[in-house]
Write a protein that holds these residues in place. Sequence first.
Motif, PDB file in Angstrom:
ATOM      1  N   LYS A   1      12.336  35.984 118.604  1.00  0.00           N
ATOM      2  CA  LYS A   1      12.639  34.570 118.375  1.00  0.00           C
ATOM      3  C   LYS A   1      12.574  34.215 116.887  1.00  0.00           C
ATOM      4  O   LYS A   1      12.627  33.042 116.523  1.00  0.00           O
ATOM      5  N   ASN A   2      12.436  35.245 116.035  1.00  0.00           N
ATOM      6  CA  ASN A   2      12.318  35.059 114.580  1.00  0.00           C
ATOM      7  C   ASN A   2      11.054  34.293 114.188  1.00  0.00           C
ATOM      8  O   ASN A   2      11.017  33.639 113.147  1.00  0.00           O
ATOM      9  N   LYS A   3      10.027  34.390 115.022  1.00  0.00           N
ATOM     10  CA  LYS A   3       8.733  33.776 114.709  1.00  0.00           C
ATOM     11  C   LYS A   3       7.783  34.889 114.251  1.00  0.00           C
ATOM     12  O   LYS A   3       6.808  35.232 114.920  1.00  0.00           O
ATOM     13  N   THR A   4       8.110  35.443 113.081  1.00  0.00           N
ATOM     14  CA  THR A   4       7.391  36.624 112.602  1.00  0.00           C
ATOM     15  C   THR A   4       5.912  36.356 112.376  1.00  0.00           C
ATOM     16  O   THR A   4       5.061  37.181 112.733  1.00  0.00           O
ATOM     17  N   ASN A   5       5.588  35.234 111.779  1.00  0.00           N
ATOM     18  CA  ASN A   5       4.179  34.937 111.488  1.00  0.00           C
ATOM     19  C   ASN A   5       3.350  34.835 112.767  1.00  0.00           C
ATOM     20  O   ASN A   5       2.218  35.324 112.826  1.00  0.00           O
ATOM     21  N   GLU A   6       3.920  34.213 113.799  1.00  0.00           N
ATOM     22  CA  GLU A   6       3.205  34.113 115.073  1.00  0.00           C
ATOM     23  C   GLU A   6       3.091  35.488 115.732  1.00  0.00           C
ATOM     24  O   GLU A   6       2.082  35.798 116.377  1.00  0.00           O
ATOM     25  N   ALA A   7       4.131  36.299 115.568  1.00  0.00           N
ATOM     26  CA  ALA A   7       4.095  37.658 116.118  1.00  0.00           C
ATOM     27  C   ALA A   7       2.990  38.471 115.451  1.00  0.00           C
ATOM     28  O   ALA A   7       2.257  39.217 116.114  1.00  0.00           O
ATOM     29  N   LEU A   8       2.855  38.312 114.142  1.00  0.00           N
ATOM     30  CA  LEU A   8       1.819  39.039 113.407  1.00  0.00           C
ATOM     31  C   LEU A   8       0.418  38.646 113.877  1.00  0.00           C
ATOM     32  O   LEU A   8      -0.484  39.486 113.943  1.00  0.00           O
ATOM     33  N   VAL A   9       0.242  37.381 114.214  1.00  0.00           N
ATOM     34  CA  VAL A   9      -1.062  36.923 114.727  1.00  0.00           C
ATOM     35  C   VAL A   9      -1.399  37.652 116.024  1.00  0.00           C
ATOM     36  O   VAL A   9      -2.525  38.138 116.213  1.00  0.00           O
ATOM     37  N   ALA A  10      -0.413  37.747 116.921  1.00  0.00           N
ATOM     38  CA  ALA A  10      -0.632  38.426 118.206  1.00  0.00           C
ATOM     39  C   ALA A  10      -0.908  39.910 117.995  1.00  0.00           C
ATOM     40  O   ALA A  10      -1.806  40.486 118.626  1.00  0.00           O
ATOM     41  N   TRP A  11      -0.148  40.539 117.108  1.00  0.00           N
ATOM     42  CA  TRP A  11      -0.327  41.977 116.866  1.00  0.00           C
ATOM     43  C   TRP A  11      -1.671  42.273 116.208  1.00  0.00           C
ATOM     44  O   TRP A  11      -2.318  43.267 116.531  1.00  0.00           O
ATOM     45  N   ARG A  12      -2.086  41.421 115.286  1.00  0.00           N
ATOM     46  CA  ARG A  12      -3.390  41.642 114.635  1.00  0.00           C
ATOM     47  C   ARG A  12      -4.529  41.489 115.640  1.00  0.00           C
ATOM     48  O   ARG A  12      -5.541  42.191 115.566  1.00  0.00           O
ATOM     49  N   LYS A  13      -4.357  40.574 116.571  1.00  0.00           N
ATOM     50  CA  LYS A  13      -5.362  40.386 117.614  1.00  0.00           C
ATOM     51  C   LYS A  13      -5.419  41.622 118.515  1.00  0.00           C
ATOM     52  O   LYS A  13      -6.497  42.065 118.922  1.00  0.00           O
ATOM     53  N   ALA A  14      -4.245  42.193 118.798  1.00  0.00           N
ATOM     54  CA  ALA A  14      -4.193  43.408 119.619  1.00  0.00           C
ATOM     55  C   ALA A  14      -4.817  44.585 118.880  1.00  0.00           C
ATOM     56  O   ALA A  14      -5.472  45.440 119.484  1.00  0.00           O
ATOM     57  N   LEU A  15      -4.625  44.617 117.581  1.00  0.00           N
ATOM     58  CA  LEU A  15      -5.140  45.714 116.757  1.00  0.00           C
ATOM     59  C   LEU A  15      -6.657  45.825 116.867  1.00  0.00           C
ATOM     60  O   LEU A  15      -7.211  46.923 116.910  1.00  0.00           O
ATOM     61  N   VAL A  16      -7.312  44.681 116.945  1.00  0.00           N
ATOM     62  CA  VAL A  16      -8.781  44.660 117.021  1.00  0.00           C
ATOM     63  C   VAL A  16      -9.280  45.269 118.328  1.00  0.00           C
ATOM     64  O   VAL A  16     -10.340  45.889 118.372  1.00  0.00           O
ATOM     65  N   THR A  17      -8.496  45.105 119.390  1.00  0.00           N
ATOM     66  CA  THR A  17      -8.945  45.555 120.714  1.00  0.00           C
ATOM     67  C   THR A  17      -8.701  47.036 120.962  1.00  0.00           C
ATOM     68  O   THR A  17      -9.257  47.599 121.902  1.00  0.00           O
ATOM     69  N   LEU A  18      -7.867  47.677 120.137  1.00  0.00           N
ATOM     70  CA  LEU A  18      -7.540  49.089 120.360  1.00  0.00           C
ATOM     71  C   LEU A  18      -8.608  50.004 119.758  1.00  0.00           C
ATOM     72  O   LEU A  18      -9.175  49.690 118.712  1.00  0.00           O
ATOM     73  N   PRO A  19      -8.872  51.145 120.394  1.00  0.00           N
ATOM     74  CA  PRO A  19      -9.862  52.100 119.862  1.00  0.00           C
ATOM     75  C   PRO A  19      -9.436  52.615 118.489  1.00  0.00           C
ATOM     76  O   PRO A  19      -8.237  52.751 118.215  1.00  0.00           O
ATOM     77  N   PRO A  20     -10.382  52.928 117.618  1.00  0.00           N
ATOM     78  CA  PRO A  20     -10.062  53.392 116.259  1.00  0.00           C
ATOM     79  C   PRO A  20      -9.180  54.636 116.228  1.00  0.00           C
ATOM     80  O   PRO A  20      -8.370  54.799 115.323  1.00  0.00           O
ATOM     81  N   THR A  21      -9.343  55.522 117.213  1.00  0.00           N
ATOM     82  CA  THR A  21      -8.588  56.779 117.218  1.00  0.00           C
ATOM     83  C   THR A  21      -7.263  56.675 117.962  1.00  0.00           C
ATOM     84  O   THR A  21      -6.541  57.665 118.085  1.00  0.00           O
ATOM     85  N   SER A  22      -6.934  55.496 118.450  1.00  0.00           N
ATOM     86  CA  SER A  22      -5.715  55.319 119.239  1.00  0.00           C
ATOM     87  C   SER A  22      -4.464  55.508 118.379  1.00  0.00           C
ATOM     88  O   SER A  22      -4.343  54.936 117.298  1.00  0.00           O
ATOM     89  N   ASN A  23      -3.536  56.333 118.872  1.00  0.00           N
ATOM     90  CA  ASN A  23      -2.256  56.503 118.174  1.00  0.00           C
ATOM     91  C   ASN A  23      -1.474  55.200 118.158  1.00  0.00           C
ATOM     92  O   ASN A  23      -0.766  54.897 117.196  1.00  0.00           O
ATOM     93  N   LEU A  24      -1.596  54.446 119.248  1.00  0.00           N
ATOM     94  CA  LEU A  24      -0.912  53.156 119.318  1.00  0.00           C
ATOM     95  C   LEU A  24      -1.423  52.221 118.228  1.00  0.00           C
ATOM     96  O   LEU A  24      -0.658  51.454 117.637  1.00  0.00           O
ATOM     97  N   LYS A  25      -2.716  52.305 117.943  1.00  0.00           N
ATOM     98  CA  LYS A  25      -3.290  51.465 116.891  1.00  0.00           C
ATOM     99  C   LYS A  25      -2.690  51.821 115.535  1.00  0.00           C
ATOM    100  O   LYS A  25      -2.388  50.938 114.723  1.00  0.00           O
ATOM    101  N   LYS A  26      -2.516  53.114 115.292  1.00  0.00           N
ATOM    102  CA  LYS A  26      -1.925  53.551 114.027  1.00  0.00           C
ATOM    103  C   LYS A  26      -0.488  53.049 113.900  1.00  0.00           C
ATOM    104  O   LYS A  26      -0.073  52.560 112.847  1.00  0.00           O
TER     105      LYS A  26
END
Length: 344
Positions: free
Chosen positions: A181-206
Amino acid sequence: MIFWIILAVIFSIVAWISLGSQRSILGTLPTRTILMQCGIIILGLATSIPIYLHLGRAEIAEFAADHKDVDFSNPTTSSAFMLNELKKAVLKSPNNLLLRQNLTKSYLILGLYTEAKTSAEELIMISPNNVNSLLIMADIAVASNRGIFNQEARELVTKVLKIEPENSNGLILKGLDLKQKNKTNEALVAWRKALVTLPPTSNLKKELNLLITAESQQAVKEAITDQNKAAENSFNLSVKVLQEKALNTKWKPQDTIFITTHYLDSPRIPITASRRFAGDLPFEITIDENSIMGVRKNLNPAKSIFVKVRVSESGDTQEQKSDKTVKSTPFLVTEKNQIQLILP
């Protein structure tokens, strides 16, 4: 247990050698070949359990002897066999949530969207509030719509995040929807929140971290570009036109008044043009970048311009000898935002 491990390894190695390494799920959408490759590897792991349960503690040699017609070196054949075994396992245990989820994901990975949707609907019936089931259904809705989020996918993601507000997969999908939807800043907020919940060694996190970095840099570039455009297109001029009351000149209400702006070094070509009538006097108009005619996108801030007001009885766009004209003194675009001209 040994049989299951060996079988999974064999299927995975065969698929890997035959098709090559897989791409990131956060990268470019995979082709059907890549999807097949990922599917075979996942199916190899997903179906080892039901095969093992179905056959018991069979030796590998005995298993191969019972399936001489199956060429496990052929990726298509082996994937079809494994999918069939998984379907058999689901038929034997229709309420086994994990088996049904694996079957549904297998359909999706192999691009069998019709079968995937049917399987997902059955899955939702037995687990309407299971977040993994809801996420699988959302994946199917997006994949079957050529990677574009639709209302169904959005509602499923919303339901997931209502049940588990910090679900990493739900947040990633939400971010992807916002990005579309071209709402990049809002997308980044969601992704950063997801980043916190992923394990440090997760490939998905990288991978998610790389995506966030790339999108953040792009957002900064776009913001700078927008600021530069705003600076370039900051032309906004208010022009007030009055009639000299001391003189007894009377204009007919239908007489046309042309208000034009010109570069001082090319006065014959108007930059902007507006039209009013003598009956409108006195009046005020606003000229900005949206008023610029032709292919120009903005005004040259280094050039001087002037405003001309012309009263025409004929209404002709070409200036006539009988027309009355008044011009402003030249000025730079950035020097003034308001001028006043008085008609004689």
